[in-house]
Structures are given as structure tokens and as C-alpha cells.
Design an enzyme around this catalytic site. Structure first.
Site, PDB file in Angstrom:
ATOM      1  CG  HIS A  56      -1.686   1.215   1.454  1.00 45.25           C
ATOM      2  ND1 HIS A  56      -1.557   1.991   2.588  1.00 45.25           N
ATOM      3  CD2 HIS A  56      -2.619   1.821   0.672  1.00 45.25           C
ATOM      4  CE1 HIS A  56      -2.393   3.019   2.502  1.00 45.25           C
ATOM      5  NE2 HIS A  56      -3.040   2.944   1.356  1.00 45.25           N
ATOM      6  CG  HIS A 131       0.744   8.888   1.315  1.00 42.94           C
ATOM      7  ND1 HIS A 131       1.080   8.202   2.465  1.00 42.94           N
ATOM      8  CD2 HIS A 131      -0.606   8.957   1.290  1.00 42.94           C
ATOM      9  CE1 HIS A 131      -0.023   7.863   3.103  1.00 42.94           C
ATOM     10  NE2 HIS A 131      -1.061   8.304   2.414  1.00 42.94           N
TER      11      HIS A 131
END
Length: 340
Positions: A56, A131
Site C-alpha cells: 500500500h 502521499h
């Protein structure tokens, strides 16, 4: 049968991976060639029926706290991030992996969750992983993956570009050109999911499936539509709720026409971050819950109605990739029995 599995595991994973070029990490177990080492009975099984480990936010092993806050963040976070300490804390919650792309590949990871963005003020239209904070250039990551694939010609990877930020048509064209330049003939054209087996890909010398969650996929034969790889998201901090969600979405999985990603991840809420601000994602949420998630993984079975791709945060904290890979032994046992 358990003894047979142990022997297979030793044969498949007896090699110790070498340290990374930086010399900072050494992997204890190497799954660098696990696809090549699968028994012949599984060579013609659709990849959508195999158990495949994934990560992930795969790129987030490094984010730049000196970079601007990414366009994936709210205006309020961007204002707070003017304080240097805030970015240091953001980094603790933005990093979801410890291993580089190369190290993940050597550990056995074959699916990569990728989120990309242009960078404010960057005149050359370069694309970066993102991110919360910006990571490495996408080009550098693609080249690292391609280098591994050249050295391991029977391994197949799934690159899932599923979030795009601050990208116009020119940015998309640049990114797609980068993908072509990096992988060339290794790219696999979109076609029937059920026709994708290890054997067919080995014969074509294709190693890379690119999923592109944006309408641009229609213009390039080597881009697979995002709908071919659904990845339901539980969005919870509770292991119990996560497992219930994973079981429910697996039961609703279509048996044909697509791959399937089980996101075995916990997602922090605002209050989770507030309570564990200094500890970060790994120490606050992942470390204590990952063993229970791994226990769930070990009870699964691959197949048309079973698990396919399973993703996790910090894949190195437990023997995650190996646990997923070993599920394929169950698939082999079923096929062996069917031949009797």
C-alpha cells in the site's frame, strides 16, 4: 502435506537477498523469483486466481519533508505545514513502507499502489510519487523496477496508477511516455483477464501490467482500465471491521473479468493521528495490529472466488509476502486432486 509445503518454501526461498545499494538494509528471506519457482500446475492458472502480495502506498518509503505539501492535502494542512515541525510529523504519517522498490520486489511484492502528482513551480513537468509529501521521481522508481525485471525475466508486476493530482493532459502524456521508455516490450497489452497466465506472459516476454485510473487509458493499448482491478477500501481503524469488510468484498467479487485487490490496511482518523502524533502510523496503528491481519491472510485461499492480490502497510514487519505466496500451495493441491 505440511512437510511438503515446508520443503517447497526452503527450495523457493533459500536465498538471502543482498543488501540494498545504500547498504542500509538486508532482507532475511528472498522471494525474488517466486513466480518462476511456482510448480508447473500453476503456470496456466489465470493471474487473477493466484495469491499475489502487494504493498500500500508502495513508493512512500521516502518522502521529502523539505518539499511543498502535496495537492492531495487540504488547505488547512497546507497552512499548518508552514511550520517546519508540522512537516516532520506529517512524514511519520505519510511513510507506509520501509523497503525500496527493489527491496520490496526481492521480498516478493508484485503489486504496487501508485499515487502521482506534478510539483508546484516545476517547469520541466516532472511527475513525482506523492502521499501528503512528495516522494521520488516516478522515472527513478520505474527504472528501479525495470532493472529488477531485466534480472528476473519470469517475474510479473502490477503497477496500479490510481490517484493523479495536479496533472493536465501534458503531464499525463509525459508520464505515459516515461512508462513506455522504461519498460518497452515488457508492457502487456490490455486483453481478457482470464488469458493472463504466467505461461502466456513468459511466451510473450511481457512482465508489466499497467493500470491507469484515468480516461487516457483508452488511447494506449498497454494501459489497462482501473475497473479491471477493483480495490475496495475499508477506511477503518478497527481490525475486526477491516476483516469483516475484506470477507464481505471477497464474497461479492466477480468470478470473471477482473483482478481483485484486498486492501488489508487500517486507515487513521483525525483523532488517531492526534493521539499518536509523535509515534506515527507504524508505531500507533500498524505495529500492534499487523499480526492479527497476517493471521487473517493465512486463513485465506486463492481462486476465482478467493483472494487474489493482498496489500499491506510495512510489508517487512511480518513475513507478509511469504504468507501470501504460500497460499498458492492450496491452489496446487486442488488442481492435483482434480487430476486424480
Amino acid at each position: 502435506m505440511l512437510a511438503v509445503r515446508k520443503v517447497r518454501r526452503k527450495l523457493r526461498m533459500g536465498t538471502i537477498c543482498s543488501p540494498s545499494p545504500s547498504g542500509t538494509k538486508t532482507l532475511e528471506v528472498c522471494n525474488a523469483d517466486w513466480m518462476a519457482s511456482l510448480p508447473p500446475l500453476l503456470h496456466n492458472v489465470p493471474l487473477s486466481n493466484l495469491a499475489i502480495p502487494g504493498s500500500h502506498d508502495s513508493f512512500s518509503y521516502w518522502v521529502d519533508e523539505k518539499s511543498p505539501v502535496g495537492p492531495d492535502q487540504t488547505p488547512a494542512i497546507k497552512r499548518l505545514a508552514r511550520i517546519s515541525l508540522v512537516k516532520k510529523l506529517m512524514k511519520k504519517w505519510s511513510v507506509t513502507q520501509n523497503l525500496t522498490f527493489r527491496e520490496q520486489l526481492e521480498a516478493g511484492i508484485r503489486y504496487f499502489d501508485l499515487r502521482v502528482s506534478s510539483k508546484p513551480g516545476d517547469a520541466d513537468q516532472e511527475i513525482y510519487f506523492i502521499h501528503g509529501l512528495f516522494g521520488i521521481r516516478v522515472w527513478d522508481g520505474l527504472m528501479e523496477i525495470d532493472s529488477f525485471l531485466t534480472q528476473h525475466p519470469q517475474e510479473i508486476v502490477f503497477l496500479d496508477f490510481n490517484h493523479f493530482y495536479a496533472m493536465d493532459e501534458a503531464h499525463h502524456k509525459r508520464l505515459i511516455l516515461r512508462i513506455q521508455e522504461a519498460f518497452g516490450n515488457k508492457l502487456c497489452s490490455a486483453c481478457s483477464v482470464e488469458s493472463m497466465t504466467l505461461q502466456t506472459l513468459w511466451e510473450k516476454k511481457c512482465q508489466v501490467l499497467i493500470f491507469y485510473h484515468c480516461p487516457f487509458y483508452k488511447h494506449y493499448p498497454f494501459l489497462w482500465p482501473g475497473k479491471k482491478i477493483p480495490a475496495p477500501w475499508a477506511n477503518t481503524t478497527s481490525v475486526r471491521k477491516l476483516i469483516l469488510f475484506l470477507e464481505t468484498t471477497l464474497s461479492e467479487r466477480s468470478p470473471h473479468g477482473s483482478f481483485h485487490v484486498s486492501q488489508a490496511i487500517l486507515t487513521p482518523r483525525v483523532k488517531t493521528i492526534a493521539r499518536g502524533l509523535v509515534g506515527g502510523l507504524k508505531n500507533t496503528l500498524v505495529h500492534r495490529n499487523l499480526p492479527a491481519i497476517l493471521d487473517w491472510v493465512k486463513t485465506q485461499k486463492p481462486g476465482a472466488l478467493g483472494v487474489n492480490i493482498i496489500t499491506s502497510d510495512f510489508v517487512d514487519l511480518v513475513d507478509f509476502a511469504t504468507a501470501v505466496i504460500e497460499l498458492n500451495d492450496l491452489l496446487q493441491e486442488d488442481r492435483a486432486l482434480a487430476k486424480c
